[in-house]
Design an enzyme around this catalytic site. Structure first.
Site, short mmCIF file in Angstrom:
data_model
loop_
_atom_site.label_atom_id
_atom_site.label_comp_id
_atom_site.label_asym_id
_atom_site.label_seq_id
_atom_site.Cartn_x
_atom_site.Cartn_y
_atom_site.Cartn_z
N PHE B 120 0.86 -1.18 0.00
CA PHE B 120 0.00 0.00 0.00
C PHE B 120 0.90 1.23 0.00
CE2 PHE B 120 -4.65 0.50 1.28
CZ PHE B 120 -5.09 -0.56 0.54
N GLN B 242 -8.74 13.94 4.22
CA GLN B 242 -8.04 13.21 3.17
C GLN B 242 -8.89 13.13 1.90
OE1 GLN B 242 -7.08 8.71 3.45
NE2 GLN B 242 -5.12 9.80 3.48
N HIS B 244 -9.03 11.01 -1.28
CA HIS B 244 -8.49 9.75 -1.79
C HIS B 244 -8.20 9.93 -3.28
CE1 HIS B 244 -7.98 5.56 -2.83
NE2 HIS B 244 -8.02 5.24 -1.56
N LEU B 254 -15.39 4.74 -4.19
CA LEU B 254 -13.98 4.46 -3.93
C LEU B 254 -13.44 3.31 -4.79
CD1 LEU B 254 -11.42 4.75 -2.03
CD2 LEU B 254 -12.48 3.00 -0.61
N GLU B 257 -6.72 1.72 -3.00
CA GLU B 257 -5.30 1.92 -3.24
C GLU B 257 -4.62 0.57 -3.54
OE1 GLU B 257 -3.56 4.86 -0.62
OE2 GLU B 257 -2.10 3.37 0.00
N ARG B 288 -1.11 9.30 0.16
CA ARG B 288 -2.32 9.73 -0.53
C ARG B 288 -2.36 11.23 -0.81
NH1 ARG B 288 -6.90 5.94 2.43
NH2 ARG B 288 -6.25 4.05 1.33
N HIS B 355 -12.50 11.64 1.46
CA HIS B 355 -12.51 10.24 1.89
C HIS B 355 -12.49 10.05 3.40
CE1 HIS B 355 -11.83 5.96 1.59
NE2 HIS B 355 -10.64 6.03 2.14
N ARG B 402 -3.54 10.30 6.66
CA ARG B 402 -3.61 8.90 7.06
C ARG B 402 -3.04 8.00 5.97
NH1 ARG B 402 -6.97 4.84 5.90
NH2 ARG B 402 -8.77 5.99 5.13
#
Lengths: 238, 591
Positions: B120, B242, B244, B254, B257, B288, B355, B402
């Site tokens: 990730f 955040q 995304h 969504l 990732e 991100r 997000h 995050r």
């Protein structure tokens, strides 16, 4: 386009009725849930459930022009031919067979009760290791097509056997969950699980009508899972 | 005014991952625990989490180390994550994840039979020196669904008392500000009840619905933050939202990732893999905030795709049908449904989309809510009776940005931690604070306001306007004058929402009433976000300003604290004192 929606408010209505709305989609192939949002802007008294709006939470199961499905991932063009073009109305009703609380909101109590009856949790009475319980990719593959169930109730409420005996026949959703744990190599309550299913109603009321398969919005196959349990019960009986 | 009272040792508000992990812990301890959720628990937004739960369980790499995960998380937070909390999360994480397996979570597996882990963004080995790590534990691309259902099942097994489709509308406090419980409405019957408890745990999730375009569920309306702010309690780092990188253009849905973890990458309209220019080492697996900004720069520089040049593409077809269908089956479904695109054949149109709320109710590692205080180390004071866990809380493990896969870890680790702490406190004897009738009336005031409204603007129209203000004035890139304009628009909206109309006042399953109450919460979160964003005069993590383009460690290596009474922004120290490892010192953040 025209939308016809089942309306019932127990506080004010003696009986349910269908109410017609006119909605402008600007020619777009919207999801049925988008249509409901447009109707709710006109008439805020309309009640329906919704959450994720992407087909994973299972809130907005309903009956769309005669077929159960999730409003958020059903585009108008898929509901029935002619709906998108406005030649036919979009007809929305609550999931069949369950008591209606209000409008498109049904009481899911009976559905959840049957789910709880299959002890839908992993049971393993051996001491847990310090890391995960090992499981091979092949063993893990056996619960694919089972663990993905979102409890939307589209299947059980399209099943005539469930309509007839919603208290005694567990219904496709609960039986799919039952097999999800029977098929999990980490679970060792197989015998107990099977003995609970071994009566004329819990499982054997399934007559293979397969409505559950044709409506499942996640493409799952409860009938096949029921077949597997049936085989396990038969083998156990020999 | 007298309403029915229901008494518990502890109540949890919110039935997502954090709430159900906390309630499970307390139910197992035998204390009388209730979980109040506005939706049936498996409809909570945790269900939408896809890629996985990041944790150093040493499956993909037997030498993996939780300290490496801690390093990545501190760096990802742009150094305003609290290092004691991050240390706790990364260290306890493996135990919490193995518990999930023992509970039955159907993780994907490696050939060795262990939990499958995928790479990730922002992950490294050996404190950033050893290249890309694969640390995110996955159940295909449905990890949140698998986690949420597993936790619900365990709560059933352990006899948690559920109040499903009950909506908590307000905190009840005594005259000293101690929390006594909440007012909640049974959505089905319309009855209003006082839930009295020694411990009230907020696990109400995020509030992405303050933005017009978000990956968040329709239910993510910031109810916990709203209730806290109306109770005069502060929120921390609430400007940190955040975006995304990969929301499906138009739909906002969504795309994990994990797609890039499995080898997918982003391309602009010319087909160029542009992340190579912005993050030469990590490329598409940079943090991100970095990826989202790079995408926006491509779009603003005219290299966006589509008739309006307003998105870029996520390319996956080179991974092959087999990998896509086994590792990313949910994504294939979503792309076909919401982008009419089969990822096996063509790239998915994507755009940065709101997000996750990094900020929230400030807490310590036990979930205890922190009051306004001097802001310096050792000065923290706690709100008696109130706890917060999960996205509504700001422990803070995410700081200004995050890392992917850390939200699910946050949920289980801190849901569990709060449960353990409350269990211990209850055993030692916790005080039940008693409200007066006047305290209850105060908590009912907002509901009564809506019930007695006779005219005014409609809730859906006001909500839409609020969402577009946030979208246009507080997006990926921010600017002082534009934000000041946004703050003024929100002040105007506050007046209008205070006079808005609830037309339908019927009792049974009245969702219009719930949407009206949610609108108040959206407004509270939006206003706090706006004032905090305008106040933080630097760029850090997800908060990126044209007028203050650089990180300012001299003035802003700290949490922001929004005081709702004065509507002012203050500061609070970041913790730089982990207990078992050396402090990670702030340095330039490159990927």
């Amino acid at each position: 386009m025209k939308v016809s929606i089942y309306r019932y408010n127990p506080e004010t209505d003696r009986e349910p009725s269908m109410k017609e709305y006119e909605v402008d989609t600007q020619g777009k192939d919207l999801m049925v849930l988008d249509i409901l949002a447009l109707v709710k802007e006109q008439d805020q008294s309309l009640a329906y459930r919704r959450s994720c709006r992407e087909g994973v939470c299972g809130s907005d199961g309903m009956n769309m022009n005669g077929k159960n499905g999730l409003a958020c991932i059903t585009p108008l063009s898929q509901v029935a031919p002619g709906v998108l073009e406005g030649k036919k109305p979009l007809i929305l009703r609550p999931l069949p067979g369950l008591p209606v609380i209000r409008d498109l909101v049904v009481d899911m109590g009976m559905f959840y009760n049957q789910y709880e009856k299959v002890q839908p949790y992993l049971q393993n009475n051996t001491p847990a290791p310090a890391i995960e319980r090992l499981q091979s990719p092949e063993e893990r593959a056996k619960i694919d097509g089972l663990y993905e169930c979102i409890l939307c109730a589209c299947c059980s409420t399209s099943c005539p056997s469930f309509w007839w005996n919603p208290d005694k026949f567990l219904g496709p959703a609960a039986l799919l969950q039952s097999y999800r744990f029977l098929a999990d190599s980490r679970d060792n309550a197989t015998e107990e699980r099977l003995s609970k299913l071994d009566d004329p109603f819990s499982l054997f009321r399934c007559h293979g009508i397969m409505n559950c398969v044709s409506v499942c919005p996640k493409g799952l196959n409860p009938t096949r899972a029921i077949g597997h349990i049936r085989s396990m019960l038969l083998e156990r009986g020999i | 005014m007298s309403i029915r009272t229901i008494t518990f040792d502890a109540i949890v508000v919110g039935g997502g991952g954090a709430g159900m992990r906390a309630s499970l812990q307390m139910a197992q301890s035998g204390f009388k625990t209730a979980l109040i959720s506005k939706v049936f628990p498996t409809r909570s937004h945790t269900v939408s989490a896809q890629g996985g739960i990041t944790c150093a369980i040493a499956s993909a790499d037997p030498n993996d180390d939780w300290r490496w995960h801690m390093y990545d998380t501190v760096k990802g937070s742009d150094y305003i994550g609290d290092q004691d909390a991050i240390e706790y999360m990364c260290n306890v994480g493996p135990e919490a994840v193995f518990e999930l397996d023992h509970m039955g979570l159907p993780f994907s597996r490696t050939e060795e039979g262990r939990i499958y882990q995928r790479p990730f963004g922002g992950q490294s080995k050996n404190f950033g020196e050893g290249g890309q790590a694969a640390r995110t534990c996955a159940a295909a691309d449905r990890t949140g669904h698998a986690l949420l259902h597993t936790l619900y099942q365990q709560n059933l097994k352990n006899g948690t008392q559920f109040y499903n489709e009950w909506y908590a509308s307000e905190l009840v406090k005594d005259d000293e500000g101690n929390v006594c419980g909440v007012i909640a409405i049974d959505i089905e019957s319309g009855e209003t009840v006082f839930f009295k408890a020694k411990a009230t745990v907020f696990a109400t999730g995020g509030s992405g619905r303050i933005y017009a375009s978000t990956t968040n569920a329709l239910i993510n309306t910031g109810d916990g933050v709203g209730m806290a702010l109306r109770a005069g309690l502060p929120v921390q780092d609430i400007e940190m939202w955040q975006f995304h990188p990969t929301g499906i253009a138009g739909a906002g849905v969504l795309v994990t990732e994990g797609c890039r973890g499995e080898g997918g990458y982003l391309i602009n309209k010319d087909g160029e893999r542009f992340m190579e220019r912005y993050a030469p080492n990590a490329k598409d697996l940079a943090s991100r905030d970095v990826v989202a900004r790079s995408m926006m720069m491509e779009i603003l520089d005219g290299r966006g795709a589509g008739p309006d040049g307003d998105h870029v593409f996520l390319k996956l077809d080179h991974l092959g049908e087999e990998v896509l269908h086994s590792r990313l089956p949910g994504i294939c479904e979503l792309a076909i449904t919401f982008a009419q695109t089969d990822p096996v054949k063509e790239p998915i149109p994507v755009v940065p989309t709101c997000h996750y709320m990094m900020g929230g109710i400030p807490t310590n590692v036990h979930g205890q809510a922190i009051k306004l205080s001097g802001g310096h180390e050792g000065e923290d004071q706690f709100v008696n009776g109130l706890f917060a866990v999960g996205e509504v809380a700001c422990v803070s493990v995410h700081g200004a940005n995050r890392l992917g896969g850390n939200s699910l870890l946050d949920l289980v680790v801190f849901g569990r931690a709060a449960g353990l702490y409350i269990e211990d406190q209850l055993r030692q004897g916790m005080t039940q604070y008693e409200p007066t009738d006047a305290n209850i009336d105060e908590a009912m005031a907002r509901l009564n306001r809506w019930e007695s409204s006779t005219g005014g603007e409609s809730v859906p129209a006001l909500r839409k306007e609020l969402q577009s203000v946030m979208q246009n004035h507080f997006g990926v890139f921010r600017k002082g004058d534009l934000m000041a304009e946004g703050v003024a628009k929100l002040a105007d909206l506050r007046k209008r929402i205070a006079n808005a109309h609830l037309e339908d006042k019927s009792k049974p399953f009245n969702t219009a009433r719930i949407e009206a109450l949610e609108l108040d919460n959206l407004l509270e979160v939006a206003e706090a976000t706006a004032i905090a964003a305008e106040g933080r005069t630097e760029s850090r993590g997800a908060h990126s300003r044209y007028d203050y383009p650089d990180r300012d460690d001299e003035n802003w290596l700290c949490h922001s604290i929004f005081d709702p009474t004065a509507k002012k922004l203050g500061k609070r120290d970041v913790n730089f004192k982990p207990k078992t490892v050396d402090t990670f010192q702030p340095k330039a953040r490159t990927y």
